[in-house]
Design an enzyme around this catalytic site. Structure first.
Site, short mmCIF file in Angstrom:
data_model
loop_
_atom_site.label_atom_id
_atom_site.label_comp_id
_atom_site.label_asym_id
_atom_site.label_seq_id
_atom_site.Cartn_x
_atom_site.Cartn_y
_atom_site.Cartn_z
N HIS A 34 -6.03 1.28 13.29
CA HIS A 34 -5.52 1.13 11.80
C HIS A 34 -6.27 0.11 11.08
CE1 HIS A 34 -1.79 3.32 13.44
NE2 HIS A 34 -1.79 3.56 12.03
N GLY A 82 3.80 2.29 14.82
CA GLY A 82 5.30 2.95 15.13
C GLY A 82 5.01 4.42 15.66
N ARG A 108 0.68 -1.20 -0.05
CA ARG A 108 0.11 -0.04 0.12
C ARG A 108 0.96 1.18 0.16
NH1 ARG A 108 -3.21 -3.71 3.11
NH2 ARG A 108 -1.42 -3.88 4.37
N ALA A 163 11.87 7.34 10.66
CA ALA A 163 10.52 7.92 11.32
C ALA A 163 9.51 7.06 11.34
CB ALA A 163 10.12 9.13 10.51
N LYS A 211 -2.96 -4.58 8.96
CA LYS A 211 -1.82 -4.05 9.60
C LYS A 211 -1.30 -5.18 10.52
CE LYS A 211 0.59 -0.28 12.46
NZ LYS A 211 1.51 -0.28 11.54
#
Ligand code: NAD
Length: 243
Positions: free
Chosen positions: A132, A142, A13, A99, A136
């Site tokens: 989410h 994260g 995705r 990140a 996932k």
């Protein structure tokens, strides 16, 4: 001249969103690779690597980046704490942006969370809630992990303070607890709330992502930024000049 990007996780995705963002931002995906492909065969011809795949892939990719002295942008999540420590040692040898979230809004949420936690302190019970999509593979996200790091830093607590969900006779909530709740369902791109509850009032900081394009554009922006940097591990706050 346009950047030549090696994109790992290109069929996913995020991989597809990054390819679209790179095109819009006049950069080139010179190698689109996924599970089963050999990154080593393509890395030499690329200026920078972007990895949004699986935590299994990050180590090998970082070893290649170090061997070939290539800058890298890592968005993949789900690394165990000891695994991440080893990977950060490798990442520090090249220019690396790592990140948990590449959106501008979430990076503002990180800054607001630090401020709110410092102002409200231990009198305000603090919980992080994330939601989410059903596909996932890791939890908490994260982004939630980064929010929790910030809260623990400001409150001078260790990871032992984290309470991942609650069930059964848990007893009263302790002021040193920081609750973590991961909801999963449907096609939710990513919601995060940091909740501070005291006797008499409640503060909630919420970010809702509705389009993966925000992360994808952030990742390409990080790739454009990281190619000019010295070796070291940077985050989106560095890229956006928020520090
Ligand atoms: P996805 O499952 O849709 O795609 C992952 C892709 O990686 C798949 O095409 C899969 O085949 C591929 N892959 C798996 N193992 C691989 C390997 N060893 N080598 C190369 N490719 C491999 O997942 P997604 O929603 O695109 O998310 C990918 C990662 O990015 C996840 O870890 C997710 O949590 C993270 N993510 C980060 C941010 C951020 O802003 N940092 C935002 C969204 C998603």
């Amino acid at each position: 001249m346009s950047l030549k990007i090696l994109l790992n996780g290109s069929k996913g995705r995020m991989g597809q969103a990054i390819a679209a963002a790179a095109h819009d931002m006049q950069e080139t995906i010179a190698a689109a690779i996924d599970a089963g492909d050999d990154a080593a065969a393509h890395i030499g011809a690329c200026d920078v690597i972007i990895d949004f795949s699986s935590h299994h892939a990050t180590g090998r990719l970082l070893e290649l980046a170090v061997a070939q002295r290539k800058p890298i942008v890592i968005g993949t999540t789900g690394h165990a704490a000891d695994e991440k420590k080893r990977l950060l040692g490798l990442a520090a040898q090249v220019p690396c942006v790592w990140a948990g979230n590449f959106s501008v809004g979430v990076n503002l949420l990180f800054a607001l969370t630090r401020r709110a936690t410092a102002v409200l302190g231990a009198d305000y019970d603090t919980e992080v809630i994330e939601m989410h999509h059903r596909f996932k593979k890791d939890a908490p996200s994260g982004t939630a992990a980064r929010l929790l790091e910030i809260i623990l830093e400001e409150r001078k607590l260790t990871a032992e303070a984290l309470k991942h969900g609650r069930s059964g006779i848990t007893g009263e909530r302790q002021p040193t607890e920081v609750g973590v709740h991961a909801l999963r369902g449907g096609d939710v791109v990513g919601d995060h709330t940091v909740l501070y509850a005291a006797l008499g009032e409640r503060v909630e900081l919420t970010h809702r992502a509705s389009d993966r394009g925000i992360f994808a554009r952030g990742a390409v922006r990080a790739a454009q930024w990281v190619v000019g940097q010295k070796p070291g591990v940077y985050d989106m706050q560095d890229v956006l000049g928020l520090k």
